[in-house]
Design a protein around this motif. Structure first.
Motif, PDB file in Angstrom:
ATOM      1  N   GLU A   1      20.894  -0.985  12.239  1.00 33.98           N
ATOM      2  CA  GLU A   1      21.345  -0.414  13.681  1.00 33.98           C
ATOM      3  C   GLU A   1      20.253   0.528  14.148  1.00 33.98           C
ATOM      4  O   GLU A   1      20.194   0.453  15.350  1.00 33.98           O
ATOM      5  CB  GLU A   1      22.479   0.634  13.188  1.00 33.98           C
ATOM      6  N   GLU A   2      19.512   1.262  12.928  1.00 34.33           N
ATOM      7  CA  GLU A   2      18.528   2.410  13.742  1.00 34.33           C
ATOM      8  C   GLU A   2      17.202   1.946  13.009  1.00 34.33           C
ATOM      9  O   GLU A   2      17.182   1.839  11.933  1.00 34.33           O
ATOM     10  CB  GLU A   2      18.846   3.558  13.386  1.00 34.33           C
ATOM     11  N   PRO A   3      16.089   1.943  13.624  1.00 33.15           N
ATOM     12  CA  PRO A   3      15.227   1.821  13.228  1.00 33.15           C
ATOM     13  C   PRO A   3      14.513   2.966  12.174  1.00 33.15           C
ATOM     14  O   PRO A   3      14.772   4.065  12.528  1.00 33.15           O
ATOM     15  CB  PRO A   3      14.021   1.526  14.308  1.00 33.15           C
ATOM     16  N   TYR A   4      13.676   2.660  11.075  1.00 28.82           N
ATOM     17  CA  TYR A   4      13.242   3.562  10.213  1.00 28.82           C
ATOM     18  C   TYR A   4      12.092   4.321  10.945  1.00 28.82           C
ATOM     19  O   TYR A   4      11.086   3.492  11.545  1.00 28.82           O
ATOM     20  CB  TYR A   4      12.857   2.794   9.078  1.00 28.82           C
TER      21      TYR A   4
ATOM     22  N   LEU B   1       4.963   3.108   0.311  1.00 25.40           N
ATOM     23  CA  LEU B   1       5.484   4.568   0.479  1.00 25.40           C
ATOM     24  C   LEU B   1       6.650   4.610  -0.497  1.00 25.40           C
ATOM     25  O   LEU B   1       7.363   3.489  -0.654  1.00 25.40           O
ATOM     26  CB  LEU B   1       5.858   4.807   1.880  1.00 25.40           C
ATOM     27  N   ARG B   2       7.112   5.594  -0.736  1.00 25.30           N
ATOM     28  CA  ARG B   2       8.327   5.776  -1.399  1.00 25.30           C
ATOM     29  C   ARG B   2       9.135   6.910  -0.972  1.00 25.30           C
ATOM     30  O   ARG B   2       8.636   8.036  -0.657  1.00 25.30           O
ATOM     31  CB  ARG B   2       8.040   6.040  -3.050  1.00 25.30           C
ATOM     32  N   ASP B   3      10.221   6.857  -0.236  1.00 23.72           N
ATOM     33  CA  ASP B   3      10.938   7.672   0.054  1.00 23.72           C
ATOM     34  C   ASP B   3      12.430   8.062  -0.553  1.00 23.72           C
ATOM     35  O   ASP B   3      13.528   7.234  -0.365  1.00 23.72           O
ATOM     36  CB  ASP B   3      11.213   7.484   1.556  1.00 23.72           C
ATOM     37  N   GLY B   4      12.536   8.924  -1.421  1.00 27.48           N
ATOM     38  CA  GLY B   4      13.804   8.997  -2.260  1.00 27.48           C
ATOM     39  C   GLY B   4      13.860   7.569  -2.856  1.00 27.48           C
ATOM     40  O   GLY B   4      12.783   7.131  -3.794  1.00 27.48           O
ATOM     41  N   ASP B   5      14.902   7.036  -2.912  1.00 26.84           N
ATOM     42  CA  ASP B   5      15.156   5.725  -3.822  1.00 26.84           C
ATOM     43  C   ASP B   5      14.544   4.529  -2.887  1.00 26.84           C
ATOM     44  O   ASP B   5      14.221   3.369  -3.441  1.00 26.84           O
ATOM     45  CB  ASP B   5      16.573   5.382  -3.779  1.00 26.84           C
ATOM     46  N   LYS B   6      14.075   4.816  -1.710  1.00 21.68           N
ATOM     47  CA  LYS B   6      13.639   3.701  -0.833  1.00 21.68           C
ATOM     48  C   LYS B   6      12.220   3.444  -1.230  1.00 21.68           C
ATOM     49  O   LYS B   6      11.498   4.404  -1.048  1.00 21.68           O
ATOM     50  CB  LYS B   6      13.933   4.095   0.612  1.00 21.68           C
ATOM     51  N   GLU B   7      11.901   2.090  -1.109  1.00 20.46           N
ATOM     52  CA  GLU B   7      10.485   1.726  -1.316  1.00 20.46           C
ATOM     53  C   GLU B   7      10.119   1.016  -0.064  1.00 20.46           C
ATOM     54  O   GLU B   7      11.076   0.128   0.426  1.00 20.46           O
ATOM     55  CB  GLU B   7      10.373   0.511  -2.490  1.00 20.46           C
TER      56      GLU B   7
ATOM     57  N   GLN C   1      -1.639 -11.538  18.899  1.00 24.08           N
ATOM     58  CA  GLN C   1      -1.136  -9.934  19.017  1.00 24.08           C
ATOM     59  C   GLN C   1      -0.947  -9.552  17.375  1.00 24.08           C
ATOM     60  O   GLN C   1      -0.511 -10.372  16.633  1.00 24.08           O
ATOM     61  CB  GLN C   1       0.280 -10.115  19.537  1.00 24.08           C
ATOM     62  N   VAL C   2      -1.469  -8.369  17.051  1.00 28.67           N
ATOM     63  CA  VAL C   2      -1.369  -7.673  15.830  1.00 28.67           C
ATOM     64  C   VAL C   2      -0.020  -6.925  15.674  1.00 28.67           C
ATOM     65  O   VAL C   2       0.360  -6.161  16.267  1.00 28.67           O
ATOM     66  CB  VAL C   2      -2.766  -6.707  15.469  1.00 28.67           C
ATOM     67  N   LEU C   3       0.768  -7.595  14.782  1.00 25.21           N
ATOM     68  CA  LEU C   3       1.973  -6.831  14.648  1.00 25.21           C
ATOM     69  C   LEU C   3       1.898  -6.297  13.480  1.00 25.21           C
ATOM     70  O   LEU C   3       1.277  -6.596  12.169  1.00 25.21           O
ATOM     71  CB  LEU C   3       3.298  -7.934  14.788  1.00 25.21           C
ATOM     72  N   VAL C   4       2.876  -5.216  13.055  1.00 30.44           N
ATOM     73  CA  VAL C   4       3.007  -4.425  11.903  1.00 30.44           C
ATOM     74  C   VAL C   4       4.585  -4.565  11.624  1.00 30.44           C
ATOM     75  O   VAL C   4       5.297  -4.297  12.218  1.00 30.44           O
ATOM     76  CB  VAL C   4       2.707  -2.931  12.007  1.00 30.44           C
ATOM     77  N   VAL C   5       4.718  -5.321  10.301  1.00 28.24           N
ATOM     78  CA  VAL C   5       6.150  -5.311   9.821  1.00 28.24           C
ATOM     79  C   VAL C   5       6.454  -4.369   8.662  1.00 28.24           C
ATOM     80  O   VAL C   5       5.555  -4.479   7.691  1.00 28.24           O
ATOM     81  CB  VAL C   5       6.286  -6.570   9.245  1.00 28.24           C
ATOM     82  N   VAL C   6       7.306  -3.772   9.008  1.00 26.46           N
ATOM     83  CA  VAL C   6       7.781  -2.690   7.939  1.00 26.46           C
ATOM     84  C   VAL C   6       8.966  -2.847   7.122  1.00 26.46           C
ATOM     85  O   VAL C   6      10.142  -3.372   8.014  1.00 26.46           O
ATOM     86  CB  VAL C   6       7.728  -1.095   8.623  1.00 26.46           C
ATOM     87  N   ALA C   7       9.127  -2.876   5.975  1.00 27.37           N
ATOM     88  CA  ALA C   7      10.081  -3.284   5.293  1.00 27.37           C
ATOM     89  C   ALA C   7      10.602  -2.567   4.273  1.00 27.37           C
ATOM     90  O   ALA C   7       9.537  -1.991   3.489  1.00 27.37           O
ATOM     91  CB  ALA C   7       9.896  -4.843   4.360  1.00 27.37           C
ATOM     92  N   TYR C   8      11.655  -1.933   4.204  1.00 20.37           N
ATOM     93  CA  TYR C   8      12.158  -1.157   3.092  1.00 20.37           C
ATOM     94  C   TYR C   8      13.480  -1.463   2.515  1.00 20.37           C
ATOM     95  O   TYR C   8      14.250  -2.131   3.023  1.00 20.37           O
ATOM     96  CB  TYR C   8      12.239   0.419   3.346  1.00 20.37           C
ATOM     97  N   ALA C   9      13.636  -1.170   1.066  1.00 18.27           N
ATOM     98  CA  ALA C   9      15.022  -1.452   0.610  1.00 18.27           C
ATOM     99  C   ALA C   9      14.928  -0.548  -0.741  1.00 18.27           C
ATOM    100  O   ALA C   9      14.189   0.183  -1.110  1.00 18.27           O
ATOM    101  CB  ALA C   9      15.059  -2.739   0.155  1.00 18.27           C
ATOM    102  N   ILE C  10      16.212  -0.557  -1.409  1.00 15.80           N
ATOM    103  CA  ILE C  10      16.423   0.060  -2.788  1.00 15.80           C
ATOM    104  C   ILE C  10      16.488  -1.008  -3.685  1.00 15.80           C
ATOM    105  O   ILE C  10      17.188  -1.904  -3.836  1.00 15.80           O
ATOM    106  CB  ILE C  10      17.600   0.894  -2.606  1.00 15.80           C
TER     107      ILE C  10
END
Ligand code: ADP
Length: 454
Positions: free
Chosen positions: A95-98, A116-122, A134-143
């Motif tokens: 819903e909201e981008p990190y 990176l690590r943010d609390g439980d999030k990797e 085009q150079v894109l950056v994909v950021v994925a996070y999950a617990i």
């Protein structure tokens, strides 16, 4: 703290530390492995999503959202965001981008492998070049819910295992040390029960030939020596009191008899003379005993001085002949040494004189002809003096005992003496690091040999 407690604690501390290091390593290595695996999955997911995003092009985000959410590989609280070259979000699965900082995105864009690590999030970032270059950056996070729950379980298992094994180690250490130290406690118990009354008792050595058995054997040796010293001390005291009692009894008898009736002056004088004779005997005996007791204590060799053995022998001979003019003492050299220094030793002249006097006196005393001949020889590292007589001799049975205090051979009971002289003589010779020994045959005579090192 006794040895048993100390051994148990040491043992427990050692095993506990080893197990702690082991548990930490297992925990740390497993966590590393989990993190790597999870990041790999996140990267794969990021790439799959961005490829799909590019392929579908016009596909609505809702559809993409559905695909992402219903996929079996979906991770807990997973969210994927795609950024363009200007760090604008072009796609976000949630819903909201990190909000990731620009530095992170730039590093990914440069091709660096960042996470990176943010609390439980990797959080992982992946660089992707689309068909339009085009150079894109994909950021994925999950617990990593599953991995973390396994990690927590592993931690509980390791802590419980560590505590339980620590308890077992303490228990095992306590039993083990009690078993290992049992022989020591046995020795302590046995030693506690040994006193002067039962000094003949000995410790049980056991069947094993270990250090403790050796300790028990050494202690038994010590007890044997103590027992010997104890019994010789006892016999010394009883002999001494016996020897002192005899002249005392004689004196009492003489004085009591002389008091029974009035006596002439001559008779009183006679009694006094006899009493003085007995007192002299007692004085000689007491002097001998005192000397022996003094020499049995540590006498230092510090006051030893240089002296010539032949001079000392001549002086001793003169003293003895002065008291007993019928004694015949002959002194000769087997061969006179080339250097006179070979006749010099370090010693105490008064003590050596006592020793030589005893040997000369015995030779004369126990020979019908009152003759003793001395031979002197300087050898490599010592002086050898022999005292030979043609007297009554000493039987084989008596020979081993004549150096014991108060021992007197049966064949010589007719001559006055206390049996202290030879004990004293041997002690004096030993004090000068020398040796004394005897050859004798009953009826033929005796030869005492003394050697003293230079
Ligand atoms: P003492 O002569 O006063 O008895 P010693 O200690 O000098 O005491 O001698 C101990 C014993 O050794 C003597 O009683 C005697 O039996 C024996 N002995 C010592 N010297 C001789 C000797 N030269 N010949 C025979 N017996 C000796």
């Amino acid at each position: 703290m006794n040895i048993r407690v100390r051994l148990t604690l040491l043992f427990a501390l050692l095993v506990a530390s080893i197990m702690l290091v082991f548990s930490f390593s297992v925990y740390y290595l497993y966590n590393q492995y989990r993190e790597q695996e999870f990041k790999k999955r996140l990267r794969d997911k990021a790439l799959t999503t961005v490829r799909l995003f590019e392929d579908v092009g016009g596909i609505t985000e809702e559809l993409l959202h559905d695909i992402s959410r219903n996929d079996l590989t979906t991770m807990y609280k997973e969210e994927i965001t795609v950024y363009d070259a200007h760090n604008h979000v072009v796609y976000d699965s949630g819903e909201e981008p990190y909000h990731i900082n620009a530095n992170f995105l730039n590093q990914v864009r440069q091709g660096k492998d960042v996470s990176l690590r943010d609390g439980d999030k990797e959080i992982v970032g992946v660089r992707y070049i689309d068909q339009k270059k085009q150079v894109l950056v994909v950021v994925a996070y999950a617990i990593d819910k599953y991995g973390i729950s396994i990690l927590e379980r592993l931690r509980t298992i390791l802590i419980t295992g560590w505590a339980v094994s620590l308890l077992m180690v303490v228990l095992a250490g306590w039993l083990f040390s009690s078993d290992a130290l049992r022989p020591v406690s046995d020795i302590i118990e046995q030693v506690k029960n040994i006193s002067a009354r039962n000094i003949h008792e000995r410790l049980k050595i056991g069947r094993q030939n270990d250090e403790l058995a050796q300790l028990a054997a050494t202690f038994n040796d010590l007890l044997s020596r103590l027992e010997d010293a104890f019994s010789s001390q006892k016999s010394f005291v009883s002999h001494a009191s016996h020897e002192l009692r005899t002249p005392l009894a004689i004196m009492m008898g003489q004085l009591e008899v002389s008091l029974l009736q009035k006596r002439t002056i001559e008779e009183y004088q006679e009694t006094i003379k006899e009493t003085i004779d007995e007192v002299k005997k007692m004085r000689d005996l007491v002097n001998g005993l005192l000397e022996l007791a003094r020499l049995n204590d540590e006498v230092s060799q510090n006051h030893f001085s240089e002296l010539r053995v032949d001079d000392l022998l001549w002086q001793t001979r003169d003293i003895l002949i002065h008291h007993c003019p019928d004694y015949d003492i002959q002194i000769e050299f087997e061969e006179f040494p080339e250097e006179e220094a070979l006749l010099q030793i370090k010693g105490d002249s008064a003590l050596l004189q006592t020793a030589f006097l005893n040997l000369m006196e015995n030779g004369c005393k126990y020979s019908p002809d009152h003759h003793v001949s001395l031979t002197l020889r300087a050898q490599e590292d010592h002086i050898r003096i022999s005292f030979s007589d043609r007297g009554v001799g000493i039987s084989e049975a008596d020979l081993p005992h004549i150096f014991e205090p108060f021992y007197r051979a049966n064949s010589t009971q007719y001559v006055k003496g206390y049996g202290v002289g030879l004990a004293l003589t041997r002690r004096i010779i030993e004090l000068h690091n020398g040796r004394i020994w005897v050859f004798s045959q009953i009826g033929l005579g005796s030869q005492f040999v003394v050697t003293i090192p230079f």
